[in-house]
Design a protein around this motif. Sequence first.
Motif, PDB file in Angstrom:
ATOM      1  N   CYS A   1       0.861  -1.347   0.030  1.00 58.98           N
ATOM      2  CA  CYS A   1       0.054   0.134  -0.173  1.00 58.98           C
ATOM      3  C   CYS A   1       0.821   1.237   0.094  1.00 58.98           C
ATOM      4  CB  CYS A   1      -0.996   0.225   1.256  1.00 58.98           C
ATOM      5  SG  CYS A   1      -1.921   1.511   1.359  1.00 58.98           S
TER       6      CYS A   1
ATOM      7  N   CYS B   1      -4.410   0.127  -0.071  1.00 61.00           N
ATOM      8  CA  CYS B   1      -4.907  -0.952   0.907  1.00 61.00           C
ATOM      9  C   CYS B   1      -6.523  -0.557   1.030  1.00 61.00           C
ATOM     10  CB  CYS B   1      -4.530  -1.632   1.722  1.00 61.00           C
ATOM     11  SG  CYS B   1      -4.323  -0.327   3.275  1.00 61.00           S
TER      12      CYS B   1
ATOM     13  N   ALA C   1       0.141   4.358   0.667  1.00 64.76           N
ATOM     14  CA  ALA C   1      -0.336   5.084   1.700  1.00 64.76           C
ATOM     15  C   ALA C   1       0.285   4.889   2.795  1.00 64.76           C
ATOM     16  CB  ALA C   1      -1.971   5.311   1.759  1.00 64.76           C
ATOM     17  N   CYS C   2       0.054   3.766   3.391  1.00 64.26           N
ATOM     18  CA  CYS C   2       0.542   3.354   4.635  1.00 64.26           C
ATOM     19  C   CYS C   2       1.838   2.204   4.777  1.00 64.26           C
ATOM     20  CB  CYS C   2      -0.524   2.574   5.478  1.00 64.26           C
ATOM     21  SG  CYS C   2      -1.273   0.714   4.969  1.00 64.26           S
TER      22      CYS C   2
ATOM     23  N   CYS D   1      -6.908   2.224   3.545  1.00 63.03           N
ATOM     24  CA  CYS D   1      -6.557   3.393   3.139  1.00 63.03           C
ATOM     25  C   CYS D   1      -7.703   3.782   2.228  1.00 63.03           C
ATOM     26  CB  CYS D   1      -5.147   3.534   2.593  1.00 63.03           C
ATOM     27  SG  CYS D   1      -3.901   3.216   3.720  1.00 63.03           S
TER      28      CYS D   1
HETATM   29 ZN   LIG Z   1      -2.831   1.407   3.402  1.00 63.68          ZN
END
Ligand SMILES: [Zn+2]
Length: 166
Positions: A113, A158, A115-116, A161
Motif C-alpha cells: 500500500c 489497501c 499510503a500506509c 486506506c
Molecule cells: Zn494502506
Amino acid sequence: MSPRQTKEPVAVPPHIQTRLEAAGLRRTLATRAVLGLFLAQPHGGLTHAQALNALTARGLDINRVTLYRLLDRLAVCGVLQRQTDDEARTWRFSLAPPEVSSRASGDVPLFECEACHRQLRVADASAATQTLAQDVFSALARLGHQGTRLEVAVHGTCVDCLEPAA
Ligand SMILES: [Zn+2]
C-alpha cells in the motif's frame, strides 16, 4: 552404440527432489532415466519424440504414452517446463529453473500500500504467478537466455486506506 549410453546413477539436484516428493512422484526407472536425459542437457529443449528416441538409444524400454504422461506430470510438478515449438507444432520440454519450482512452496506476489506502506502477501495469486513466471522464463529461453528469478510486486492502496474517513 551411442557415446551417451551410460549406466551411471543420476545425481538429482535437491530442488528437483523436493518437487518430486511434493508431487508424490515415485522415482521409477523411467523417471530417473527422463531426469538424467534432461539433466545431461540443461539448456536444450526436447520434444516428446526426441526424448523417446534418446531414451530408446540409452536402452530404456518405454512406450510413447507412458513417456507422454511422465513428461506432463514432471511439467505439472514444476520439474520441467513446457513451451510450444512453433515450427513443429508440438511441446518442447526442458528443465525448469530452480526458482520457478520453489514458487509453488509459498513464494507469492507482494502487495504494498503506497499510503500506509503495509505489505501483504497475495496467497490466492500464487498459481497465477507461477504461470506468469513459466511464460516469462519460456520466452527468455527461446532467445537463449536463462531466467533465474521473477519478482512480482503490486503497488496500490489497501482497503483500510481506501475507506473514507469516519
Ligand atoms: Zn494502506
